[in-house]
Design a protein around this motif. Structure first.
Motif, PDB file in Angstrom:
ATOM      1  N   GLN A   1      19.473  12.283  16.548  1.00  0.00           N
ATOM      2  CA  GLN A   1      19.296  10.951  16.568  1.00  0.00           C
ATOM      3  C   GLN A   1      18.926  10.355  15.279  1.00  0.00           C
ATOM      4  N   LYS A   2      18.323  11.039  14.355  1.00  0.00           N
ATOM      5  CA  LYS A   2      17.716  10.687  13.315  1.00  0.00           C
ATOM      6  C   LYS A   2      18.549  10.906  12.035  1.00  0.00           C
ATOM      7  N   ASN A   3      19.926  11.708  12.153  1.00  0.00           N
ATOM      8  CA  ASN A   3      20.394  12.126  10.928  1.00  0.00           C
ATOM      9  C   ASN A   3      21.417  10.969  10.424  1.00  0.00           C
ATOM     10  N   TYR A   4      22.134  11.011   9.406  1.00  0.00           N
ATOM     11  CA  TYR A   4      23.079  10.156   8.776  1.00  0.00           C
ATOM     12  C   TYR A   4      24.075   9.536   9.526  1.00  0.00           C
ATOM     13  N   LEU A   5      24.575  10.681  10.596  1.00  0.00           N
ATOM     14  CA  LEU A   5      25.535  10.388  11.523  1.00  0.00           C
ATOM     15  C   LEU A   5      25.260   9.298  12.727  1.00  0.00           C
ATOM     16  N   ALA A   6      23.861   9.254  12.891  1.00  0.00           N
ATOM     17  CA  ALA A   6      23.495   8.295  13.843  1.00  0.00           C
ATOM     18  C   ALA A   6      23.434   7.025  13.529  1.00  0.00           C
ATOM     19  N   GLY A   7      23.777   6.872  12.363  1.00  0.00           N
ATOM     20  CA  GLY A   7      24.312   5.169  11.855  1.00  0.00           C
ATOM     21  C   GLY A   7      25.339   4.745  12.509  1.00  0.00           C
ATOM     22  N   LEU A   8      26.351   5.521  13.234  1.00  0.00           N
ATOM     23  CA  LEU A   8      27.432   5.211  13.783  1.00  0.00           C
ATOM     24  C   LEU A   8      27.056   4.244  15.019  1.00  0.00           C
ATOM     25  N   ASN A   9      25.887   4.589  15.611  1.00  0.00           N
ATOM     26  CA  ASN A   9      25.497   3.593  16.622  1.00  0.00           C
ATOM     27  C   ASN A   9      25.300   2.306  16.114  1.00  0.00           C
ATOM     28  N   ASP A  10      24.727   2.125  14.949  1.00  0.00           N
ATOM     29  CA  ASP A  10      24.208   0.749  14.137  1.00  0.00           C
ATOM     30  C   ASP A  10      25.481   0.049  13.843  1.00  0.00           C
ATOM     31  N   LYS A  11      26.345   0.903  13.433  1.00  0.00           N
ATOM     32  CA  LYS A  11      27.548   0.326  12.873  1.00  0.00           C
ATOM     33  C   LYS A  11      28.388  -0.390  13.875  1.00  0.00           C
ATOM     34  N   GLN A  12      28.567   0.416  15.187  1.00  0.00           N
ATOM     35  CA  GLN A  12      29.175  -0.187  16.226  1.00  0.00           C
ATOM     36  C   GLN A  12      28.517  -1.319  16.878  1.00  0.00           C
ATOM     37  N   ALA A  13      27.320  -1.484  16.723  1.00  0.00           N
ATOM     38  CA  ALA A  13      26.467  -2.544  17.354  1.00  0.00           C
ATOM     39  C   ALA A  13      26.777  -3.739  16.543  1.00  0.00           C
ATOM     40  N   ARG A  14      26.926  -3.599  14.965  1.00  0.00           N
ATOM     41  CA  ARG A  14      27.283  -4.751  14.259  1.00  0.00           C
ATOM     42  C   ARG A  14      28.535  -5.088  14.562  1.00  0.00           C
TER      43      ARG A  14
END
Length: 133
Positions: free
Chosen positions: A27-40
């Motif tokens: 949940q803290k690694n680089y790929l977890a950024g997918l969640n932020d990108k989807q929210a954007r």
């Protein structure tokens, strides 16, 4: 002899500790950024104004500045790029449902995606599914 046995056991313990404690929380690694990108991108879907969506690997994630593009093109930008290992099929499927009239989608290929398509994918896709099912 006892010193060698102790050293081997200590090495085995340290390696085991490093393997089990050194694995990052996904949940803290680089790929977890997918969640932020989807929210954007979800924030931009359905708005009256067209949007620019960047799709690609880390070359786009680290190489293009969304804020500068927003200013230059006077439109909101969603940088959906993260890792070339996710392959284009995954990346395009991630944004496919967000396409609206007037939008600008920029697909930026990485060398490995163009010439070595089978060398990427697999493990990185499975890791991404842990944080972004």
């Amino acid at each position: 002899m006892i010193a060698k046995v102790f050293a081997v056991l200590m090495l085995a313990f340290l390696v085991s500790f490093g393997v089990f404690k050194g694995i990052p929380d996904n949940q803290k690694n680089y790929l977890a950024g997918l969640n932020d990108k989807q929210a954007r991108i979800e924030l931009l879907v359905g708005k009256a104004e067209p949007k620019m969506v960047l799709v690609g690997g880390s070359n786009v994630a680290f190489g293009l500045h969304s804020g500068m593009l927003e200013e230059a093109f006077d439109m909101p930008v969603a940088n959906m790029a993260i890792h070339a290992g996710l392959r284009y099929e995954y990346m395009v499927n991630q944004v496919w449902e967000t396409v609206e009239a007037g939008d600008l989608y920029v697909l930026c290929a990485e060398y490995s995606q163009m010439y070595e398509p089978l060398s990427i994918g697999g493990p990185i896709i499975y890791q991404s599914l842990e944080v972004f099912p």
